[in-house]
Design a protein around this motif. Sequence first.
Motif, PDB file in Angstrom:
ATOM      1  N   SER A  65       0.813  -1.150   0.020  1.00  0.00           N
ATOM      2  CA  SER A  65       0.058  -0.040  -0.014  1.00  0.00           C
ATOM      3  C   SER A  65       0.778   1.278  -0.136  1.00  0.00           C
ATOM      4  N   ALA A  66       1.800   1.260   0.911  1.00  0.00           N
ATOM      5  CA  ALA A  66       2.696   2.505   0.942  1.00  0.00           C
ATOM      6  C   ALA A  66       3.459   2.605  -0.181  1.00  0.00           C
ATOM      7  N   LEU A  67       3.938   1.568  -0.935  1.00  0.00           N
ATOM      8  CA  LEU A  67       4.829   1.497  -2.301  1.00  0.00           C
ATOM      9  C   LEU A  67       3.895   2.009  -3.285  1.00  0.00           C
ATOM     10  N   LEU A  68       2.450   1.602  -3.381  1.00  0.00           N
ATOM     11  CA  LEU A  68       1.625   2.063  -4.361  1.00  0.00           C
ATOM     12  C   LEU A  68       1.639   3.515  -4.290  1.00  0.00           C
ATOM     13  N   PHE A  69       1.291   4.188  -3.018  1.00  0.00           N
ATOM     14  CA  PHE A  69       0.991   5.443  -3.056  1.00  0.00           C
ATOM     15  C   PHE A  69       2.360   6.301  -3.396  1.00  0.00           C
ATOM     16  N   GLU A  70       3.447   5.744  -2.977  1.00  0.00           N
ATOM     17  CA  GLU A  70       4.685   6.330  -3.516  1.00  0.00           C
ATOM     18  C   GLU A  70       4.801   6.462  -4.966  1.00  0.00           C
ATOM     19  N   LEU A  71       4.493   5.547  -5.671  1.00  0.00           N
ATOM     20  CA  LEU A  71       4.441   5.301  -7.088  1.00  0.00           C
ATOM     21  C   LEU A  71       3.370   6.245  -8.029  1.00  0.00           C
ATOM     22  N   GLU A  72       2.162   6.201  -7.101  1.00  0.00           N
ATOM     23  CA  GLU A  72       1.394   7.196  -7.617  1.00  0.00           C
ATOM     24  C   GLU A  72       1.508   8.621  -7.479  1.00  0.00           C
ATOM     25  N   MET A  73       2.302   8.858  -6.390  1.00  0.00           N
ATOM     26  CA  MET A  73       2.875  10.329  -5.993  1.00  0.00           C
ATOM     27  C   MET A  73       3.738  10.843  -7.260  1.00  0.00           C
ATOM     28  N   LYS A  74       4.607   9.958  -7.610  1.00  0.00           N
ATOM     29  CA  LYS A  74       5.680   9.965  -8.594  1.00  0.00           C
ATOM     30  C   LYS A  74       4.956   9.967 -10.012  1.00  0.00           C
ATOM     31  N   GLY A  75       3.901   9.773  -9.964  1.00  0.00           N
ATOM     32  CA  GLY A  75       3.185   9.466 -11.583  1.00  0.00           C
ATOM     33  C   GLY A  75       3.544   8.571 -12.261  1.00  0.00           C
ATOM     34  N   VAL A  76       4.035   7.325 -11.706  1.00  0.00           N
ATOM     35  CA  VAL A  76       4.433   6.190 -12.447  1.00  0.00           C
ATOM     36  C   VAL A  76       3.139   5.197 -12.691  1.00  0.00           C
ATOM     37  N   ILE A  77       2.314   5.378 -11.734  1.00  0.00           N
ATOM     38  CA  ILE A  77       1.091   4.461 -11.867  1.00  0.00           C
ATOM     39  C   ILE A  77       0.003   5.416 -11.584  1.00  0.00           C
ATOM     40  N   ARG A  78      -1.245   4.744 -11.900  1.00  0.00           N
ATOM     41  CA  ARG A  78      -2.599   5.423 -11.181  1.00  0.00           C
ATOM     42  C   ARG A  78      -3.470   4.424 -10.917  1.00  0.00           C
ATOM     43  N   VAL A  79      -4.655   4.888 -10.217  1.00  0.00           N
ATOM     44  CA  VAL A  79      -5.607   3.895  -9.888  1.00  0.00           C
ATOM     45  C   VAL A  79      -6.811   4.114 -10.648  1.00  0.00           C
ATOM     46  N   LEU A  80      -7.354   2.864 -11.215  1.00  0.00           N
ATOM     47  CA  LEU A  80      -8.606   2.888 -12.106  1.00  0.00           C
ATOM     48  C   LEU A  80      -9.578   2.746 -11.194  1.00  0.00           C
TER      49      LEU A  80
END
Length: 373
Positions: free
Chosen positions: A350-365
């Motif tokens: 969960s923490a890693l996904l949040f960081e990747l989302e903040m960096k713009g590497v991933i997004r939630v659908l």
Amino acid sequence: MTDNEEEQIYSIALTMVPGIGHIGAKRLIDGMKSATDVFRFRKDLPDRLPDVNERIIKALDCPQAIARAEQELEFIQKNRIRCLTFIDENYPFRLRECEDAPIVLFFKGNADLNSLHIINMVGTRNATEYGTQICTTFLRELKAFCPDVLVVSGLAYGIDIHAHWEALANELSTVGVLAHGLDRIYPYVHRKTAIDMLDNGGLLTEFVSGTNPDRHNFVSRNRIVAGMCDATIVIESAEKGGSLITAELAEGYNRDCFAFPGRTSDEYSKGCNQLLRDNKASLLLSAEDLVKAMGWNSDSYSVKVESVQRSLFLDLSVEEQKIVDLLEKQGDLQINALVVGTDIPVHKMSALLFELEMKGVIRVLAGGMYQLL
């Protein structure tokens, strides 16, 4: 003396006439078409502008204001500072639309204040590593998507100065709006950055030389920051602060406002989360979000999202890279599938996904699916 110099003198003088104020000065110029005519035909003002009373006419009989303006003209000419009057074609047209726009600006630098794309980046003076990383990542991305964007901030400690630093590092033009005259730099420790900005951006103020950086000047400065830009971007903010004032001003000027979210427990994310909760700002996670929201993703910036994102985040941690590799191989996945595929515990995932989302590497659908950008 040229007509332009005369207009500059009378414009500066009008800012020094007691009891006029920003809105009053702008209305006088709107009605008379120039500051020169405001003074020249002051006795005729009631005939042209019904709201003008005898008090204003008497106030405009102010030789000391003219004398001080002439002194200021000498200063700006000696120091190669541009004086932009309200009727000057180089005056920021976005700012001109604002009711309380300053009737004169002083500018030193080479930026186009009427650039096609202008944003401001503001935030707390107590920037955390999270906030400074956003500045770094966001402007690196934005350079790829929109290389002609002008980045505006206030040259203050924290988010402001990091925005200027990262703009310069990415060869983006950047302008600092000051709360004092151009005879000084405050804070002094940012002097070198200010000098560097003169070659790729510049310094802008409404204040004459000799003006101290008093507290109320910073609030006044914020309306220029908000008014001259297409969008305001709040990076980090406490529950109260100058950046929230800038966001409110932007809303009042019908400008777009964006904020980066943060953890609810973080003091310097509370202001951003509050803006998002109250629908006073749109959620921002990446430069791509901004470009799309502003409608700037035209063919002239034909940058593939995939190539931009992958090139920006080569410094991912080992576990972050595992997630990226799995998404690249298998496509969109939910968190449970990511936990199984990477052998990373769910609480850590969960923490890693949040960081990747903040960096713009991933997004939630929709449906909790994670997509690689």
